[in-house]
Design an enzyme around this catalytic site. Structure first.
Site, short mmCIF file in Angstrom:
data_model
loop_
_atom_site.label_atom_id
_atom_site.label_comp_id
_atom_site.label_asym_id
_atom_site.label_seq_id
_atom_site.Cartn_x
_atom_site.Cartn_y
_atom_site.Cartn_z
N LYS A 152 0.67 -1.05 -0.07
CA LYS A 152 0.29 0.14 -0.20
C LYS A 152 1.03 1.65 -0.48
O LYS A 152 2.53 1.45 0.66
CB LYS A 152 -1.18 -0.23 1.51
CG LYS A 152 -2.20 0.96 0.56
CD LYS A 152 -3.63 0.14 0.01
CE LYS A 152 -4.43 1.10 0.05
NZ LYS A 152 -5.44 0.41 0.04
N GLY A 178 -20.00 7.13 4.54
CA GLY A 178 -19.04 7.60 4.11
C GLY A 178 -19.46 7.62 1.82
O GLY A 178 -19.81 6.32 1.71
P1 NAD Z 1 -13.23 8.09 -0.95
O1 NAD Z 1 -12.25 9.06 -0.49
O2 NAD Z 1 -13.69 8.50 -2.72
O3 NAD Z 1 -14.70 8.79 0.02
C1 NAD Z 1 -14.17 8.77 1.14
C2 NAD Z 1 -16.04 9.14 1.39
O4 NAD Z 1 -15.86 9.52 3.18
C3 NAD Z 1 -15.58 11.30 1.39
O5 NAD Z 1 -16.71 11.92 1.26
C4 NAD Z 1 -15.80 11.42 2.81
O6 NAD Z 1 -15.82 12.52 3.19
C5 NAD Z 1 -16.11 10.78 3.83
N1 NAD Z 1 -15.73 10.77 5.40
C6 NAD Z 1 -14.11 10.06 5.42
N2 NAD Z 1 -13.90 10.66 6.51
C7 NAD Z 1 -14.77 10.17 7.14
C8 NAD Z 1 -16.00 9.71 8.55
N3 NAD Z 1 -15.04 9.96 9.22
N4 NAD Z 1 -17.72 9.98 8.44
C9 NAD Z 1 -17.85 9.88 7.64
N5 NAD Z 1 -17.75 10.06 6.64
C10 NAD Z 1 -16.26 10.59 6.11
O7 NAD Z 1 -12.78 7.07 -0.52
P2 NAD Z 1 -13.72 5.48 -1.21
O8 NAD Z 1 -13.26 5.48 -2.30
O9 NAD Z 1 -15.06 5.05 -1.27
O10 NAD Z 1 -13.82 4.13 -0.07
C11 NAD Z 1 -13.59 3.79 1.15
C12 NAD Z 1 -13.96 3.40 1.62
O11 NAD Z 1 -13.08 1.64 1.33
C13 NAD Z 1 -11.85 3.85 2.06
O12 NAD Z 1 -12.15 3.04 3.28
C14 NAD Z 1 -11.07 2.73 1.07
O13 NAD Z 1 -9.82 2.48 1.48
C15 NAD Z 1 -12.08 1.93 1.30
N6 NAD Z 1 -12.20 0.40 -0.14
C16 NAD Z 1 -12.05 1.30 -1.23
C17 NAD Z 1 -11.49 0.76 -2.47
C18 NAD Z 1 -12.63 1.26 -3.99
O14 NAD Z 1 -12.39 0.42 -5.19
N7 NAD Z 1 -12.08 3.02 -4.31
C19 NAD Z 1 -12.16 -0.48 -2.94
C20 NAD Z 1 -11.59 -1.06 -1.46
C21 NAD Z 1 -11.88 -0.09 -0.13
#
Ligand code: NAD
Length: 357
Positions: free
Chosen positions: A78, A178
């Site tokens: 990562k 989120g």
């Molecule tokens: P992103 O950055 O697109 O969205 C995250 C959202 O969460 C944002 O709208 C942000 O404002 C909100 N947020 C941040 N901290 C917060 C909190 N404490 N309380 C409420 N809302 C909060 O991220 P994403 O790509 O949607 O990923 C979300 C999670 O899923 C992460 O942990 C990421 O590691 C995991 N993940 C994502 C993917 C992917 O394909 N994008 C794949 C596997 C895991």
């Protein structure tokens, strides 16, 4: 920092300081037993460089389990870009370009994609500067979020079936924390299937956008733990399920996309003790990883990619059943499977499940 390294069982960490952006870069390689270290890049402001390093190490470990759990022969790694508070666009691009140079210098020892805080445009920039980005192809969707959402949706259905004997989300109350790259498309899939959506986000605009398209209600971050729900879907930051929050959870299922949802593995025992079914994060959130690996191997048909990702539901069903029959947590059952695959060097697999090999 010494303690952080002593308590980590991974292979190596590349550390770099970007002077113009005042940003730290950490690239953690947890295990290359199955193949070259591969994982997303997170861009975030942390309380300290040590906190960012710990995050990179924990996330890299999660990637080792994610690849092994999906039977994909890649290693766990990562990247973390730790920004100063409120970075401007120029500072952000300087950090991304610095990160790309570090990646290039690693000559394939780490390959990456998007994660929390990095946009598809950021990843294109990193690809231009490093050539070390996985899965992206001209003319093909370059955002893993919708694929991850498809996997989480399939996982929630498997959890509903296991818990209630019926996998239909219709009428179920699901709280999504989120409303980002995964939370948004997940909310759309659930709403289309008849679920009642509750959404919580630090950004009121992001939560409102989901409410506008999917209906339901917005829950402020402070009131999140008061909500009476069927499913809690953490789709933002890690460690929201911990000894402080577990006693307050008013749900039957925890199933979402966030990496490292539990503060510690032992939190899985507390959830089991409270009768809450936990879908192990590294299995349920593998959709983007599975799809992008398939794209890298030449698959293009979106329907086939989605079908492959949706096999996560079948894998989780097996994990839930195995855990229930042994009286252990789903986390333990999932880790045992992944560790067996790792121990065999990627050859053995004890049962059927999602595969892109
Ligand atoms: P992103 O950055 O697109 O969205 C995250 C959202 O969460 C944002 O709208 C942000 O404002 C909100 N947020 C941040 N901290 C917060 C909190 N404490 N309380 C409420 N809302 C909060 O991220 P994403 O790509 O949607 O990923 C979300 C999670 O899923 C992460 O942990 C990421 O590691 C995991 N993940 C994502 C993917 C992917 O394909 N994008 C794949 C596997 C895991």
């Amino acid at each position: 920092m010494r303690k952080t390294f002593q308590s980590w069982d991974g292979e190596s960490v590349v550390v770099s300081w970007c002077e113009p952006a005042e940003a730290w870069v950490f690239i953690a390689r947890h295990s290359t037993v199955l193949g070259p270290a591969t994982g997303g890049t997170r861009l975030k402001t942390y309380g300290s460089p040590a906190e960012a390093l710990t995050d990179a190490q924990r996330l890299a470990r999660g990637m080792t389990y994610k690849w092994a759990g999906a039977r994909i022969c890649l290693g766990g790694g990562k990247g973390v870009i730790a920004m100063p508070p409120d970075p401007g666009p120029r500072q952000r691009n300087q950090a991304l370009d610095h990160y790309a140079r570090v990646l290039k210098s690693m000559r394939g020892a780490f390959r990456t994609g998007a994660d929390l805080g990095t946009t598809p445009e950021d990843i294109r920039r990193i690809r231009r500067g490093s050539g070390q980005v996985v899965g992206m192809r001209e003319g093909h969707p370059d955002d893993p979020g919708p694929f991850t959402a498809v996997g989480v949706f399939a996982g929630i259905k498997a959890a509903l079936r296991h818990r209630f004997g019926d996998d239909s989300p219709s009428g179920r109350r699901v709280l999504i924390q989120g409303a980002g790259g995964v939370g948004r498309p997940l909310a759309a899939l659930l709403a289309e299937a008849g679920a009642e959506i509750l959404v919580s986000d630090l950004s009121p605009g992001a939560a409102e956008a989901v409410r506008e398209t999917c209906g339901g209600q917005i829950v402020s971050p402070e009131r999140m733990w008061d909500a009476e729900i069927d499913v809690y879907a953490p789709c933002a930051v890690g460690a929201t399920v911990n000894p402080d929050t577990i006693p307050s959870l008013k749900c039957a299922i925890v199933a979402g996309s966030a990496n490292n949802q539990l503060l510690a593995d032992s939190d899985a025992d507390s959830l089991l003790g409270r009768g809450i079914l936990y879908a192990p994060d590294f299995m349920i959130n593998a959709g983007g990883a599975i799809a992008f690996t398939a794209v890298a191997r030449g698959e293009r048909d979106p329907d086939l990619l989605n079908a492959k990702v949706a096999e996560i539901g079948q894998s989780l069903q097996e994990i839930f059943e195995e855990a229930a029959s042994k009286g252990e947590t789903p986390l333990k059952a999932a880790m045992n499977r992944a560790e067996a695959f790792l121990a065999s060097g990627g050859k053995a697999w004890p049962a059927s499940g999602a595969s892109v090999r």
